[in-house]
Structures are given as structure tokens and as C-alpha cells.
Scaffold this motif. Structure first.
Motif, PDB file in Angstrom:
ATOM      1  N   THR A 163      -4.308 -50.067  13.044  1.00 52.18           N
ATOM      2  CA  THR A 163      -3.803 -48.800  12.501  1.00 52.18           C
ATOM      3  C   THR A 163      -2.461 -48.429  13.119  1.00 52.18           C
ATOM      4  OG1 THR A 163      -6.091 -48.051  12.185  1.00 52.18           O
ATOM      5  CG2 THR A 163      -4.371 -46.375  12.137  1.00 52.18           C
ATOM      6  N   HIS A 164      -2.309 -48.667  14.419  1.00 48.38           N
ATOM      7  CA  HIS A 164      -1.056 -48.353  15.106  1.00 48.38           C
ATOM      8  C   HIS A 164       0.112 -49.147  14.515  1.00 48.38           C
ATOM      9  CE1 HIS A 164       1.868 -47.722  18.296  1.00 48.38           C
ATOM     10  NE2 HIS A 164       1.936 -49.040  18.483  1.00 48.38           N
ATOM     11  N   TYR A 165      -0.079 -50.437  14.302  1.00 48.21           N
ATOM     12  CA  TYR A 165       1.020 -51.259  13.787  1.00 48.21           C
ATOM     13  C   TYR A 165       1.288 -50.982  12.306  1.00 48.21           C
ATOM     14  CZ  TYR A 165       1.083 -53.763  18.192  1.00 48.21           C
ATOM     15  OH  TYR A 165       1.197 -54.078  19.532  1.00 48.21           O
ATOM     16  N   TYR A 166       0.239 -50.634  11.556  1.00 47.47           N
ATOM     17  CA  TYR A 166       0.484 -50.192  10.180  1.00 47.47           C
ATOM     18  C   TYR A 166       1.350 -48.928  10.179  1.00 47.47           C
ATOM     19  CZ  TYR A 166      -2.923 -53.373   8.017  1.00 47.47           C
ATOM     20  OH  TYR A 166      -3.597 -54.476   7.554  1.00 47.47           O
ATOM     21  N   GLY A 167       1.050 -48.038  11.116  1.00 47.83           N
ATOM     22  CA  GLY A 167       1.850 -46.810  11.212  1.00 47.83           C
ATOM     23  C   GLY A 167       3.304 -47.098  11.524  1.00 47.83           C
ATOM     24  N   MET A 168       3.564 -48.056  12.428  1.00 46.40           N
ATOM     25  CA  MET A 168       4.942 -48.419  12.742  1.00 46.40           C
ATOM     26  C   MET A 168       5.631 -49.051  11.523  1.00 46.40           C
ATOM     27  SD  MET A 168       4.743 -49.907  16.641  1.00 46.40           S
ATOM     28  CE  MET A 168       6.528 -49.993  16.740  1.00 46.40           C
ATOM     29  N   ALA A 169       4.901 -49.901  10.798  1.00 42.99           N
ATOM     30  CA  ALA A 169       5.475 -50.518   9.602  1.00 42.99           C
ATOM     31  C   ALA A 169       5.813 -49.460   8.558  1.00 42.99           C
ATOM     32  CB  ALA A 169       4.493 -51.536   9.029  1.00 42.99           C
ATOM     33  N   GLN A 170       4.947 -48.460   8.426  1.00 39.05           N
ATOM     34  CA  GLN A 170       5.235 -47.391   7.464  1.00 39.05           C
ATOM     35  C   GLN A 170       6.468 -46.594   7.877  1.00 39.05           C
ATOM     36  OE1 GLN A 170       4.609 -43.719   7.923  1.00 39.05           O
ATOM     37  NE2 GLN A 170       5.731 -43.607   5.984  1.00 39.05           N
ATOM     38  N   GLU A 171       6.679 -46.395   9.177  1.00 40.67           N
ATOM     39  CA  GLU A 171       7.867 -45.687   9.643  1.00 40.67           C
ATOM     40  C   GLU A 171       9.146 -46.431   9.276  1.00 40.67           C
ATOM     41  OE1 GLU A 171       7.393 -45.123  13.800  1.00 40.67           O
ATOM     42  OE2 GLU A 171       5.686 -43.749  13.609  1.00 40.67           O
ATOM     43  N   PHE A 172       9.050 -47.742   9.184  1.00 43.89           N
ATOM     44  CA  PHE A 172      10.213 -48.532   8.787  1.00 43.89           C
ATOM     45  C   PHE A 172      10.328 -48.665   7.268  1.00 43.89           C
ATOM     46  CE2 PHE A 172       9.595 -50.272  13.155  1.00 43.89           C
ATOM     47  CZ  PHE A 172      10.824 -49.907  13.661  1.00 43.89           C
ATOM     48  N   GLY A 173       9.439 -47.979   6.541  1.00 43.30           N
ATOM     49  CA  GLY A 173       9.572 -47.921   5.091  1.00 43.30           C
ATOM     50  C   GLY A 173       8.643 -48.818   4.308  1.00 43.30           C
ATOM     51  N   SER A 174       7.590 -49.332   4.905  1.00 46.16           N
ATOM     52  CA  SER A 174       6.682 -50.227   4.200  1.00 46.16           C
ATOM     53  C   SER A 174       5.720 -49.429   3.315  1.00 46.16           C
ATOM     54  CB  SER A 174       5.878 -51.078   5.193  1.00 46.16           C
ATOM     55  OG  SER A 174       4.877 -51.803   4.527  1.00 46.16           O
ATOM     56  N   VAL A 175       5.829 -49.630   1.998  1.00 43.73           N
ATOM     57  CA  VAL A 175       4.927 -48.967   1.059  1.00 43.73           C
ATOM     58  C   VAL A 175       3.519 -49.551   1.185  1.00 43.73           C
ATOM     59  CG1 VAL A 175       4.477 -48.508  -1.374  1.00 43.73           C
ATOM     60  CG2 VAL A 175       6.821 -48.482  -0.520  1.00 43.73           C
ATOM     61  N   GLN A 176       3.438 -50.856   1.400  1.00 43.97           N
ATOM     62  CA  GLN A 176       2.132 -51.499   1.570  1.00 43.97           C
ATOM     63  C   GLN A 176       1.390 -50.917   2.764  1.00 43.97           C
ATOM     64  OE1 GLN A 176       2.327 -55.669   2.457  1.00 43.97           O
ATOM     65  NE2 GLN A 176       0.108 -55.973   2.362  1.00 43.97           N
ATOM     66  N   ALA A 177       2.117 -50.690   3.868  1.00 46.03           N
ATOM     67  CA  ALA A 177       1.479 -50.115   5.052  1.00 46.03           C
ATOM     68  C   ALA A 177       0.990 -48.699   4.774  1.00 46.03           C
ATOM     69  CB  ALA A 177       2.471 -50.113   6.214  1.00 46.03           C
TER      70      ALA A 177
END
Length: 565
Positions: A163-177
Motif C-alpha cells: 500500500t505504501h509503494y502504491y501510494g508513492m506511485a500515485q503521487e507520481f501520477g500513476s492512474v493504475q496505482a
């Protein structure tokens, strides 16, 4: 203080009066990301919005960005990794060369050295957080998603880290995350279950997605009563000029929100997309919407068609026709199966199916027609949606059994077709009602009689076997007599209790025992069916349970006496 300080991240993006690409709005979004106001706190997102605000002309954002940049560490020296061997690449990564970290991690993963790969990828993220080395957003997303994938498998199995790394990916703009985070917060996987946070991530993903993404998210918002967010998403989706099923589904959801009227063309399209899925005796509905509609979207669309447009729980087919809606046997049969036999509102729809079914409908949709007849019978029998009428219920049951309904066949088993009422819609005579009442009494009596037979066979075999073995083959000795008498006593206790239960059950039979035996012979195809009162041993059979009970108790007392002495 700054403009829009009274808003938060979500409300600012959803406010139609505010341009989210203006300098003031971008600066406000940067501050919201820094504070975590209406969104997860994120230093990366804060700097990204700050850069965009400065580019848009915000002097305050430029000053703040310069201060942040000045605090960063200098960029590390880059190295050329294109001609490096594996040993040189690993050595460069171990020495902290930023350019070598991600390529070395990829090579380590291919070679199965997961711990080394994780170490390199985490160090790359550390460089980003300190500003010493900045990857592109796409590269950062890839690093975070790779770490999340690794943490999800062996030997880590760390859902919180995922969950933590998905959150970081979403901060960088990942729609999938963002979509994955929405699912995790919705189900409580690796994080505390939180529908509000799940909805926030769903909105983030939808705003960055296509029309189908916005449609699916709007349906989810409607399911959680967030109709304002749903309306904004649908408006945004419609502006992208979608075509085909997605456009129709958007219009259908707008009908639910009162933003448009249901046109005949839209209603016809909705009916053409309805599908029925039967599994393990249960019936569920779906909609074939080309464009990857989720189960939630399909469920909402079905509910809008049946309950909003046709108002099936409050009105009947006549009201729907009066409102200008198209009515057909197929449409009514769908609504009947949607409501189910337990809903009192189903009766007028089931009656419509019965009265308006053509020969083609009865042949092509035989099961739907038979089910409608059976439901009409249930409604008449229990007074659901209509007055209670056993005679009319029996008429429906017979018609349903003839149409192939198994439940109705059980109710009406072994009843000659000639004795059934002519049509379900006709009122049976008093003579017919009396005949059907007698038939139900006989069915109940036969069921009790068969239960008694099963009890006798199950519990009397052991005592009789004991008596035969004891008196015919064993030479009485003290030890054997004691053991077998004890076993026989227990067996006879069970048998006697069973016989008493059978006698009690006999008292509950509506028909006399000779009549029941005669009916059983007739059903088995016996050519000799005698008058019940003239049958041999009729009276003996009538009192058989009581006689056998007292006989069992007498034998029990004798055996207990033998055991005592």
C-alpha cells in the motif's frame, strides 16, 4: 493566507467556478498536498504543483520553489552504464552511483537476487526524496510499482508495504496505482478499511481516465450517495464526446440524477443490453455495455431501468403502459425475476406474463412462463399482492406444473390433469375447491405415513435381529446373557420411542390409515384397490402403532428383569 485557502484538494478540483490550471489554484493545490488537506500529504506532489504554479506566473510559488531548490543537495555525477559489465554495474550501484541503481536492480531481478534488487530500488527512492537525483515521473512510477509487486510476493508478503509503494506511485501520477489504492481502501487490504479514502482515490483515477473510467466511478459514487461528485464526473465524461454504449450508459445514469428524461430510444437500448445469469439456482442481472463497465455500473443501470424508469416496486404494467413505456412479455418476465417471489409487488407483473404470453413466448421462454405461473400461485396462496385464495393458487400451481416448473410439480404430484381447473384465471367451483382440499390432506397423510415407515424400518431391525440371535443360536451363559440383554434393552428403548413417535404422527394424519394404504397402492399401480373400510385387517392396521409400542415396552421390561436378576 492565499486564494482558495477555505477549500480543500477535492472541493477545489470539483468546483466548476474555479479553473484548476490557474496560477492561484495550482498554488493552493500545492499547499493542500503539503498539508494533507483533502488528500494524502505528499512532498513530491507539493513540489510538482509548486513548479506548475510558478510556470503559470505565480510570484509566491516561484519564491517558495527557489527556497526549496536551494535546500536540495547537488545532483550526483552521472556515469555511462551502456558499456558496463555486470560486475562494473553492481560495483557502481554499490558505490551509490544513481544512474546504475535501477539498471542494476533490473539485472538482479532477472538473476533471482530479489533482496539486492529491493536494496537498489529503495536507495533510488531515497535519492529522490533528498533531491540528490530526480527521475522522471514515469521512471519513479515504475520503481514504486516494481517495489509494490515484490512486496506482495514471497518472501516478504507485506501488504502494508504494498500500500505504501502504491501510494508513492500515485503521487507520481500513476492512474493504475490510484485504482489499486481505491480497491485496497474499499476492502481493507493492507490498510484500515475507509470508504471515504477509497472514493478519493477513485476520483483521482477517474479524473485522469477516459469516459468509461468516469462512468464507472460515477456509478460507484452514486452507490455511496455522492450524487454531486457523480454528476460532475458524468458531465466531464459527456464533454469528451463518447460514443456507443458508454454514451448511452452515461445518459442512463443522468436519468437517475434527474438531469435528463428517459427517451424511448434509450429505454429500448437498455432492454437490448439486459442479460440474466443463472448460477446454483440463483438469478442475477447484468448489462452488456461495451467499454469495460464494472459490475457496479451494470447493477446501477439495471436498478435505474427497473426501479426508476418502470417503477416496478410501486406500479404495475398498466401504469408503465400509461406512462408511454413499452411493455412486452420479455420485459415483464425480467422484472418478475428481478423482484422475486418474496416481493408482494411481483404479482401484477407475473399476472401480465401469464395473460399476455403468446404461444411463441410459451415455447421460447418456457421457464420464464412456468416461473410466472408458480409465483402467481404463491401470491394467491399466501396473500402477497392479492387476496388469499387457495383454489386460485391450486389452479396456478397445476398450470405451472404442466409448463415444467419443478416446485409446482412437487405440490401437485400425482394429480390427474383432468381434475385440474381449466385455466388459472378462472374461479374454481366449490366442488373443485373441496376436491383440492382433500387432495392436499391425502398428500400430507401420505408424507406422514412414509415417515412412519422409515422410522419402523430403521429402528426395529436391531431389536428383532437381537431376539433371533439370542433365542436361536446363543447358549445362555451369565456373561453373554448380561451383554446381549443390555444391548437389546438399549435397542428396544430406541425402537419403542420411535414407535411412540410414529403413533403420535399417526394421530396427525388427516385421512384414515386404510385410505392412505389404498392411495399408496393406487399410486404404485396396483390393479387391486379395495374399499378402505372393507380391507382385511383395516382396524388392526389402524391401531398397529399402539400395539407395537406396548409390545416393545413389554419385551423391554422382560429383558430388564433378566438383566437385574
Amino acid at each position: 493566507m492565499f486564494p482558495y485557502d477555505d477549500h480543500d484538494y477535492e472541493s477545489l478540483l470539483n468546483d466548476p467556478a474555479i479553473d484548476p490550471d490557474s496560477a492561484d489554484a495550482l498554488y493552493a493545490l500545492a499547499q493542500f498536498c503539503r498539508r494533507g488537506k483533502g488528500c494524502p500529504a505528499s512532498e513530491v506532489a507539493y513540489q510538482k504543483y509548486l513548479q506548475r504554479a510558478a510556470d503559470a506566473g505565480s510570484v509566491q510559488a516561484k519564491t517558495e520553489l527557489d527556497a526549496v531548490t536551494a535546500a536540495k543537495k547537488p545532483m550526483l555525477d552521472k556515469v555511462d552504464i551502456s558499456a558496463m559489465s555486470l560486475g562494473e554495474l553492481v560495483a557502481a550501484a554499490d558505490d551509490g552511483k544513481a544512474d546504475a541503481l535501477v539498471p542494476a536492480a533490473r539485472r538482479a531481478l532477472k538473476l533471482g537476487d530479489t533482496p539486492r534488487a529491493v536494496r537498489y530500488l529503495k536507495r533510488a527512492l531515497d535519492f529522490m526524496s533528498t533531491g540528490a537525483y530526480v527521475y522522471t515521473d514515469e521512471e519513479a512510477q515504475d520503481i514504486c510499482m516494481t517495489l509494490a509487486h515484490i512486496m506482495q510476493g514471497d518472501p516478504y508478503n507485506d501488504e502494508k508495504a504494498v500500500t505504501h509503494y502504491y501510494g508513492m506511485a500515485q503521487e507520481f501520477g500513476s492512474v493504475q496505482a490510484a485504482r489499486l489504492l481505491e480497491r485496497r481502501y474499499r476492502t481493507g487490504t493492507g490498510v484500515a478499511q475507509d470508504d471515504a479514502q477509497a472514493d478519493a482515490y477513485a476520483l483521482i483515477a477517474a479524473h485522469s481516465g477516459n469516459a468509461a473510467d468516469k462512468l464507472n466511478c460515477a456509478a460507484a459514487m452514486m452507490e455511496h450517495s455522492k450524487n454531486v461528485d457523480a454528476a460532475l464526473l458524468l458531465e466531464e465524461a459527456a464533454e469528451s464526446a463518447p460514443s456507443g454504449d458508454v454514451a448511452k450508459a452515461i445518459s442512463l445514469l443522468e436519468v437517475q440524477l434527474g438531469q435528463r428524461e428517459a427517451t424511448p430510444e434509450l429505454v429500448c437500448w437498455a432492454w437490448s443490453r439486459v442479460v440474466v445469469i443463472e448460477s446454483s439456482g440463483e438469478c442475477t442481472f447484468g448489462m452488456r455495455i461495451n467499454g469495460a463497465a464494472t459490475e457496479t455500473t451494470q447493477r446501477i443501470c439495471i436498478k435505474i431501468l427497473f426501479e426508476k424508469i418502470y417503477n416496478c416496486r410501486n406500479n404495475g404494467p398498466d401504469a408503465a403502459t400509461g406512462a408511454g413505456l413499452t411493455m412486452k412479455f420479455a420485459y415483464a418476465s425480467y422484472i418478475v425475476r428481478y423482484l422475486g417471489s418474496g416481493d408482494a409487488a411481483v404479482f401484477p407483473w407475473a399476472v401480465y406474463c401469464v395473460k399476455n404470453a403468446t404461444p411463441v413466448d410459451k415455447e421460447k421462454n418456457k421457464k420464464a412462463y412456468a416461473d410466472a405461473l408458480y409465483i402467481c400461485g404463491d401470491c394467491c396462496r399466501y396473500g402477497k399482492g392479492t387476496k388469499k385464495d387457495d383454489g386460485q393458487a391450486d389452479a396456478y400451481y397445476v398450470a405451472a406444473a404442466e409448463a415444467g416448473n419443478k416446485e409446482a410439480s412437487v405440490i401437485c404430484r400425482n394429480v390427474p390433469k383432468a381434475s385440474s381447473p381449466a385455466t388459472p384465471s378462472s374461479q374454481p367451483s366449490e366442488e373443485e375447491k373441496a376436491r383440492w382440499k382433500a387432495k392436499r390432506n391425502m398428500d400430507d397423510s401420505l408424507e406422514i405415513y412414509h415417515k412412519v415407515q422409515r422410522i419402523y424400518r430403521k429402528y426395529l431391525c436391531l431389536p428383532l435381529l437381537y431376539l433371533i440371535v439370542y433365542y436361536a443360536y446363543l447358549k445362555p451363559t451369565y456373561t453373554r446373557t448380561t451383554i446381549f440383554t443390555f444391548i437389546g434393552a438399549i435397542a428396544l428403548v430406541i425402537g419403542s420411542i420411535a414407535l411412540m413417535i410414529g403413533g403420535i404422527m399417526q394421530c396427525g394424519m388427516s385421512c384414515t390409515l386404510p385410505e392412505v394404504i389404498t392411495e399408496e397402492r393406487r399410486q404404485k399401480g396396483s390393479t387391486e384397490v379395495k374399499n378402505p373400510e372393507g380391507m382385511p385387517f383395516a382396524r388392526l392396521l389402524k391401531w398397529l402403532p399402539t400395539i407395537e409400542t406396548f409390545a416393545g415396552l413389554s419385551i423391554l421390561m422382560i429383558n430388564c428383569g433378566t438383566f437385574h436378576f
